[in-house]
Design a protein around this motif. Structure first.
Motif, PDB file in Angstrom:
ATOM      1  N   PHE B  23       0.868  -1.180   0.000  1.00 57.68           N
ATOM      2  CA  PHE B  23       0.000   0.000   0.000  1.00 57.68           C
ATOM      3  C   PHE B  23       0.896   1.219   0.000  1.00 57.68           C
ATOM      4  CE2 PHE B  23       0.827  -0.390   4.496  1.00 57.68           C
ATOM      5  CZ  PHE B  23       0.866   0.911   4.950  1.00 57.68           C
ATOM      6  N   ARG B  24       0.299   2.370  -0.267  1.00 55.99           N
ATOM      7  CA  ARG B  24       1.074   3.599  -0.317  1.00 55.99           C
ATOM      8  C   ARG B  24       0.255   4.705   0.333  1.00 55.99           C
ATOM      9  NH1 ARG B  24       4.936   6.067  -3.782  1.00 55.99           N
ATOM     10  NH2 ARG B  24       5.242   4.243  -5.084  1.00 55.99           N
ATOM     11  N   LEU B  25       0.891   5.422   1.212  1.00 51.89           N
ATOM     12  CA  LEU B  25       0.224   6.552   1.862  1.00 51.89           C
ATOM     13  C   LEU B  25       0.949   7.810   1.403  1.00 51.89           C
ATOM     14  CD1 LEU B  25      -2.098   6.219   3.945  1.00 51.89           C
ATOM     15  CD2 LEU B  25      -0.440   6.752   5.731  1.00 51.89           C
ATOM     16  N   GLU B  26       0.199   8.703   0.729  1.00 51.24           N
ATOM     17  CA  GLU B  26       0.852   9.896   0.183  1.00 51.24           C
ATOM     18  C   GLU B  26       1.099  10.925   1.276  1.00 51.24           C
ATOM     19  OE1 GLU B  26       2.058   9.804  -2.682  1.00 51.24           O
ATOM     20  OE2 GLU B  26       0.994   7.994  -3.349  1.00 51.24           O
ATOM     21  N   SER B  27       1.946  11.858   0.972  1.00 49.15           N
ATOM     22  CA  SER B  27       2.249  12.926   1.917  1.00 49.15           C
ATOM     23  C   SER B  27       0.970  13.708   2.233  1.00 49.15           C
ATOM     24  CB  SER B  27       3.304  13.848   1.306  1.00 49.15           C
ATOM     25  OG  SER B  27       3.581  14.901   2.180  1.00 49.15           O
ATOM     26  N   GLY B  28       0.700  13.947   3.493  1.00 50.20           N
ATOM     27  CA  GLY B  28      -0.479  14.696   3.900  1.00 50.20           C
ATOM     28  C   GLY B  28      -1.729  13.854   4.016  1.00 50.20           C
ATOM     29  N   GLU B  29      -1.613  12.553   3.789  1.00 49.99           N
ATOM     30  CA  GLU B  29      -2.786  11.679   3.877  1.00 49.99           C
ATOM     31  C   GLU B  29      -3.007  11.247   5.334  1.00 49.99           C
ATOM     32  OE1 GLU B  29      -4.565   8.115   1.235  1.00 49.99           O
ATOM     33  OE2 GLU B  29      -2.460   8.544   0.860  1.00 49.99           O
ATOM     34  N   MET B  30      -4.250  10.896   5.616  1.00 50.03           N
ATOM     35  CA  MET B  30      -4.551  10.360   6.945  1.00 50.03           C
ATOM     36  C   MET B  30      -5.334   9.072   6.757  1.00 50.03           C
ATOM     37  SD  MET B  30      -6.418  12.225  10.131  1.00 50.03           S
ATOM     38  CE  MET B  30      -7.019  11.348  11.555  1.00 50.03           C
ATOM     39  N   ALA B  31      -4.877   7.995   7.396  1.00 45.32           N
ATOM     40  CA  ALA B  31      -5.542   6.712   7.194  1.00 45.32           C
ATOM     41  C   ALA B  31      -5.622   5.948   8.504  1.00 45.32           C
ATOM     42  CB  ALA B  31      -4.787   5.889   6.157  1.00 45.32           C
ATOM     43  N   PHE B  32      -6.663   5.108   8.606  1.00 46.43           N
ATOM     44  CA  PHE B  32      -6.798   4.205   9.754  1.00 46.43           C
ATOM     45  C   PHE B  32      -6.395   2.819   9.336  1.00 46.43           C
ATOM     46  CE2 PHE B  32      -9.770   7.549  11.056  1.00 46.43           C
ATOM     47  CZ  PHE B  32      -9.323   7.761  12.352  1.00 46.43           C
ATOM     48  N   LEU B  33      -5.868   2.102  10.300  1.00 43.93           N
ATOM     49  CA  LEU B  33      -5.480   0.721  10.070  1.00 43.93           C
ATOM     50  C   LEU B  33      -6.320  -0.126  11.019  1.00 43.93           C
ATOM     51  CD1 LEU B  33      -3.316  -1.051   8.620  1.00 43.93           C
ATOM     52  CD2 LEU B  33      -1.881  -0.708  10.647  1.00 43.93           C
ATOM     53  N   THR B  34      -7.148  -1.012  10.457  1.00 42.39           N
ATOM     54  CA  THR B  34      -8.014  -1.790  11.340  1.00 42.39           C
ATOM     55  C   THR B  34      -7.828  -3.278  11.098  1.00 42.39           C
ATOM     56  OG1 THR B  34      -9.978  -2.159  10.001  1.00 42.39           O
ATOM     57  CG2 THR B  34      -9.730   0.012  10.959  1.00 42.39           C
ATOM     58  N   GLY B  35      -8.577  -4.027  11.859  1.00 42.02           N
ATOM     59  CA  GLY B  35      -8.479  -5.479  11.809  1.00 42.02           C
ATOM     60  C   GLY B  35      -8.517  -5.980  13.235  1.00 42.02           C
ATOM     61  N   GLY B  38      -4.295  -9.466  16.302  1.00 38.69           N
ATOM     62  CA  GLY B  38      -3.560 -10.557  15.663  1.00 38.69           C
ATOM     63  C   GLY B  38      -3.566 -10.453  14.154  1.00 38.69           C
ATOM     64  N   ALA B  39      -4.201  -9.411  13.617  1.00 36.78           N
ATOM     65  CA  ALA B  39      -4.269  -9.274  12.165  1.00 36.78           C
ATOM     66  C   ALA B  39      -2.962  -8.752  11.576  1.00 36.78           C
ATOM     67  CB  ALA B  39      -5.419  -8.348  11.781  1.00 36.78           C
ATOM     68  N   GLY B  40      -2.125  -8.194  12.454  1.00 35.36           N
ATOM     69  CA  GLY B  40      -0.830  -7.716  11.968  1.00 35.36           C
ATOM     70  C   GLY B  40      -0.657  -6.206  12.039  1.00 35.36           C
ATOM     71  N   LYS B  41      -1.623  -5.504  12.680  1.00 32.74           N
ATOM     72  CA  LYS B  41      -1.537  -4.038  12.760  1.00 32.74           C
ATOM     73  C   LYS B  41      -0.249  -3.594  13.469  1.00 32.74           C
ATOM     74  CE  LYS B  41      -5.353  -3.184  15.149  1.00 32.74           C
ATOM     75  NZ  LYS B  41      -6.006  -4.486  15.447  1.00 32.74           N
ATOM     76  N   SER B  42      -0.024  -4.207  14.647  1.00 32.78           N
ATOM     77  CA  SER B  42       1.142  -3.786  15.419  1.00 32.78           C
ATOM     78  C   SER B  42       2.432  -4.098  14.681  1.00 32.78           C
ATOM     79  CB  SER B  42       1.151  -4.483  16.780  1.00 32.78           C
ATOM     80  OG  SER B  42       0.102  -3.985  17.560  1.00 32.78           O
ATOM     81  N   THR B  43       2.473  -5.269  14.056  1.00 34.90           N
ATOM     82  CA  THR B  43       3.680  -5.639  13.306  1.00 34.90           C
ATOM     83  C   THR B  43       3.955  -4.616  12.217  1.00 34.90           C
ATOM     84  OG1 THR B  43       3.148  -7.949  13.720  1.00 34.90           O
ATOM     85  CG2 THR B  43       4.769  -7.485  12.001  1.00 34.90           C
ATOM     86  N   LEU B 208      -7.505   1.117   5.985  1.00 37.72           N
ATOM     87  CA  LEU B 208      -6.835  -0.096   5.528  1.00 37.72           C
ATOM     88  C   LEU B 208      -7.220  -1.199   6.491  1.00 37.72           C
ATOM     89  CD1 LEU B 208      -3.328   1.540   5.109  1.00 37.72           C
ATOM     90  CD2 LEU B 208      -4.822   0.849   3.234  1.00 37.72           C
ATOM     91  N   CYS B 209      -7.782  -2.300   5.933  1.00 42.51           N
ATOM     92  CA  CYS B 209      -8.239  -3.363   6.816  1.00 42.51           C
ATOM     93  C   CYS B 209      -7.373  -4.598   6.629  1.00 42.51           C
ATOM     94  CB  CYS B 209      -9.703  -3.672   6.512  1.00 42.51           C
ATOM     95  SG  CYS B 209     -10.362  -4.908   7.620  1.00 42.51           S
ATOM     96  N   LEU B 210      -6.783  -5.056   7.740  1.00 41.99           N
ATOM     97  CA  LEU B 210      -5.925  -6.236   7.687  1.00 41.99           C
ATOM     98  C   LEU B 210      -6.675  -7.451   8.214  1.00 41.99           C
ATOM     99  CD1 LEU B 210      -2.481  -5.008   9.121  1.00 41.99           C
ATOM    100  CD2 LEU B 210      -3.143  -5.285   6.731  1.00 41.99           C
ATOM    101  N   ASP B 211      -6.377  -8.596   7.621  1.00 44.85           N
ATOM    102  CA  ASP B 211      -6.909  -9.841   8.159  1.00 44.85           C
ATOM    103  C   ASP B 211      -5.841 -10.915   7.985  1.00 44.85           C
ATOM    104  OD1 ASP B 211      -8.627 -11.694   9.251  1.00 44.85           O
ATOM    105  OD2 ASP B 211      -9.426 -12.260   7.278  1.00 44.85           O
ATOM    106  N   ARG B 212      -5.416 -11.484   9.077  1.00 42.03           N
ATOM    107  CA  ARG B 212      -4.361 -12.494   9.093  1.00 42.03           C
ATOM    108  C   ARG B 212      -3.174 -12.091   8.212  1.00 42.03           C
ATOM    109  NH1 ARG B 212      -8.279 -17.393   8.236  1.00 42.03           N
ATOM    110  NH2 ARG B 212      -9.712 -15.651   8.093  1.00 42.03           N
ATOM    111  N   GLY B 213      -2.734 -10.850   8.392  1.00 40.13           N
ATOM    112  CA  GLY B 213      -1.527 -10.395   7.732  1.00 40.13           C
ATOM    113  C   GLY B 213      -1.702  -9.957   6.293  1.00 40.13           C
ATOM    114  N   ARG B 214      -2.937  -9.996   5.785  1.00 43.33           N
ATOM    115  CA  ARG B 214      -3.140  -9.545   4.406  1.00 43.33           C
ATOM    116  C   ARG B 214      -4.032  -8.315   4.397  1.00 43.33           C
ATOM    117  NH1 ARG B 214      -1.583 -13.277   0.711  1.00 43.33           N
ATOM    118  NH2 ARG B 214      -0.929 -15.246   1.644  1.00 43.33           N
ATOM    119  N   LEU B 215      -3.796  -7.471   3.400  1.00 40.40           N
ATOM    120  CA  LEU B 215      -4.655  -6.296   3.232  1.00 40.40           C
ATOM    121  C   LEU B 215      -5.906  -6.759   2.498  1.00 40.40           C
ATOM    122  CD1 LEU B 215      -4.807  -3.202   3.595  1.00 40.40           C
ATOM    123  CD2 LEU B 215      -3.831  -2.979   1.329  1.00 40.40           C
ATOM    124  N   VAL B 216      -7.056  -6.776   3.210  1.00 41.79           N
ATOM    125  CA  VAL B 216      -8.267  -7.318   2.590  1.00 41.79           C
ATOM    126  C   VAL B 216      -9.183  -6.219   2.074  1.00 41.79           C
ATOM    127  CG1 VAL B 216      -8.257  -9.518   3.819  1.00 41.79           C
ATOM    128  CG2 VAL B 216      -9.323  -7.514   4.875  1.00 41.79           C
TER     129      VAL B 216
END
Lengths: 330, 227
Positions: B23-35, B38-43, B208-216
């Protein structure tokens, strides 16, 4: 060091919107920062006075012992050096030799190249001197007859000071039929020299061991401190602290411990010299010597302080380097 | 500003925390990471913080290819990313002021500049009157705001937050999110891991939604419908 900080600043300035600062301002900030960290480290030592005092006392004793040994050796050497120039051969003249003959023998000896000076001490002079100094005046008077022989005291030439040359000189003196006995006073000086040499080696070994003890003591103290501040170290790493930044307060702690330890060792030495000075000067007066106990010079004091500080700093460095490796954010 | 390219992270025990993540986050963008946990957010966030390194692929943050960052360079890269932790990670025995000042002290700024910037950051999070307090004397929400002030005090181009509202009630969470949006408005790139789906959906940012280490799922920003 300064240059590196300057570069680090330029690095962050370019990339994280930090203000660009000149090298002079960077130096100023760097000095300010070091002053602050060193005072913080000192404050930390004083904030737990009991354990700090224990550590510093151990360091003080460990540093005082080699410094004391050094002082002892310096004193012993000053005694032996005072004697070195006075290496003498005493030539005891046979009892049946007249004083005039002894005189002419001294004259002849004075001509020799390997003899700097030959002085006759007649039996009368020797007796007078003996009576004056030995306290046996009454005993000698009771003896009636003068038991002392004529003596020619010979100061060998500097060129004849080597053991071989002295040996040759002695042999030729002993060959003279007028001579009863030629005695070299140098032997015990040489023995003293030998003993001092051994003592000096021993002192070196002991100093190295005690230096190591200082290193380990500071190292262990700093190791505990690093462990106590583990969380702080990890947080600092997370917000971009370099290893150098994290090491700095601990290195200053080590430096302070070493420095304070050497101050304690100076106090201990001062105390020891104070206790010894009286008896030593009494003893040396008994030997008609002007000897006074040598104290640590300003130069020696500076070296002791620097050694303590260096050992503390090094001990801290070793401990922190070894601890930091295992302390990465998790 | 943040770029993941076919990133894999496999731990030594064989567990694959992230698989083929791009994935790519552009300069000035704001995004959430969910899941879910154990989905891999912290990693993922730990890869950005250089706490972990990826096993395969490439991570790039603020123009640095993190695969090529040596151990010695790590601190300088970390200074360009502000991190906000769920457990705040504040120094308990230091004042609020000293906590926030830490990144500036590390960066080697002068006394006066540090004072000025710390107060500016504390002002932004509304804690200017508490700079002499210790963190333990503050509420959870206040502690989190101290953590936020510390993350933004040296004006990093990227701010990353791991469950910043995890322990906070909805009202405080909303305040924290408002704060993030204000940073975003001045050009900071933000990536916020959170499992608070309700809070996220209301904001209408990219998710961005993660599930078991994949971007779903990669939901683009929505037009906002603020109450």
């Amino acid at each position: 060091m300064t240059r590196r900080v300057g570069r680090a600043n330029a690095h962050t300035a370019k990339q994280a919107g930090m203000p660009r600062i000149g090298p002079l301002a960077a130096l100023h900030i760097w000095l300010q920062r070091h002053a602050q960290v060193s005072l913080e480290s000192l404050g930390r030592i004083f904030s737990k006075p009991v354990s700090s005092l224990l550590t510093i006392s151990v360091l003080g004793i460990a540093l005082a012992l080699p410094a004391g040994l050094y002082l002892f050796l310096v004193n012993a050497q000053s005694i032996s050096e005072g004697l070195d120039g006075e290496a003498r051969i005493s030539l005891f003249i046979k009892e049946n030799i007249e004083e005039t003959k002894a005189h002419s023998l001294a004259e002849t000896l004075n001509q020799r190249n390997d003899i700097a000076q030959a002085t006759l001490i007649t039996r009368e002079q020797a007796l007078a001197e003996f009576q004056q100094y030995s306290g046996y005046a009454e005993a000698l008077e009771a003896l009636g007859d003068n038991p002392l022989p004529h003596v020619i005291v010979i100061r060998p030439d500097a060129s004849a000071m080597q053991p071989d040359a002295i040996e040759t000189l002695l042999r030729s003196l002993r060959a003279d039929p007028q001579v009863e006995l030629a005695q070299l006073d140098l032997q015990w000086v040489q023995r003293l020299h030998g003993m001092i040499l051994i003592a000096r080696r021993g002192a070196l070994v002991i100093s190295a061991l005690l230096g190591l003890a200082v290193l380990l003591t500071v190292g262990n103290t700093i190791r505990l401190e690093v462990q106590n501040r583990r969380e702080e170290i990890i947080i600092a790493k997370l917000v971009g602290a370099t290893d150098g930044f994290i090491r700095r307060p601990f290195l200053y702690s080590g430096l302070w411990y070493g420095l304070l330890g050497s101050v304690v060792s100076l106090l201990l030495l001062w105390l020891a010299i104070g206790l010894l000075a009286g008896p030593v000067s009494d003893l040396s007066r008994l030997y008609q010597s002007e000897f006074t106990l040598l104290r640590l010079s300003l130069h020696d004091t500076a070296i002791l302080l620097a050694t303590g500080a260096f050992l503390g700093w090094t001990g801290a460095w070793v401990a922190v380097a070894q601890q930091l490796r295992g302390m990465e954010p998790r | 500003m943040i770029h993941f390219q076919q990133v894999c992270k496999r731990f030594e025990n064989g567990h694959e925390a992230l698989s083929d993540l791009s994935f790519r986050l552009e300069s000035g963008e704001m995004a959430f990471l969910t899941g879910h946990s154990g989905a891999g957010k912290s990693t993922l966030l730990r890869l950005i913080a250089l706490i972990e390194r990826c096993s395969r692929g490439m991570v790039s943050v603020a123009g640095h290819n993190l695969n090529r960052v040596s151990r010695r360079q790590i601190p300088y890269v970390r200074r360009q990313v502000g991190f906000i932790f769920q457990d705040h990670r504040l120094l308990a025995d230091r004042t609020v002021f000293d906590n926030v000042a830490l990144p500036l002290v590390i960066a080697g700024l002068g006394h006066r500049e540090i004072g000025r910037r710390v107060r500016a950051a504390l002002d932004k999070v509304g804690l200017l009157d508490k700079e002499r307090r210790c963190p333990v004397m503050l509420s959870g929400g206040e502690q989190q705001r101290v953590g936020i002030a510390r993350a933004v005090v040296n004006r990093p181009p990227v701010v990353v937050a791991d469950e910043p509202t995890g322990n906070l009630d909805p009202e405080l969470s909303r305040e924290i999110m408002d704060l993030f949006e204000r940073f975003n408005q001045v050009g900071v790139t933000l990536l916020i891991a959170s499992h608070d789906l309700e809070l996220i959906s209301r904001r209408g940012h990219r998710v961005l939604c993660l599930d078991r280490g994949r971007l779903v799922r990669d939901t683009p920003p929505q037009t906002r419908d603020r109450q």
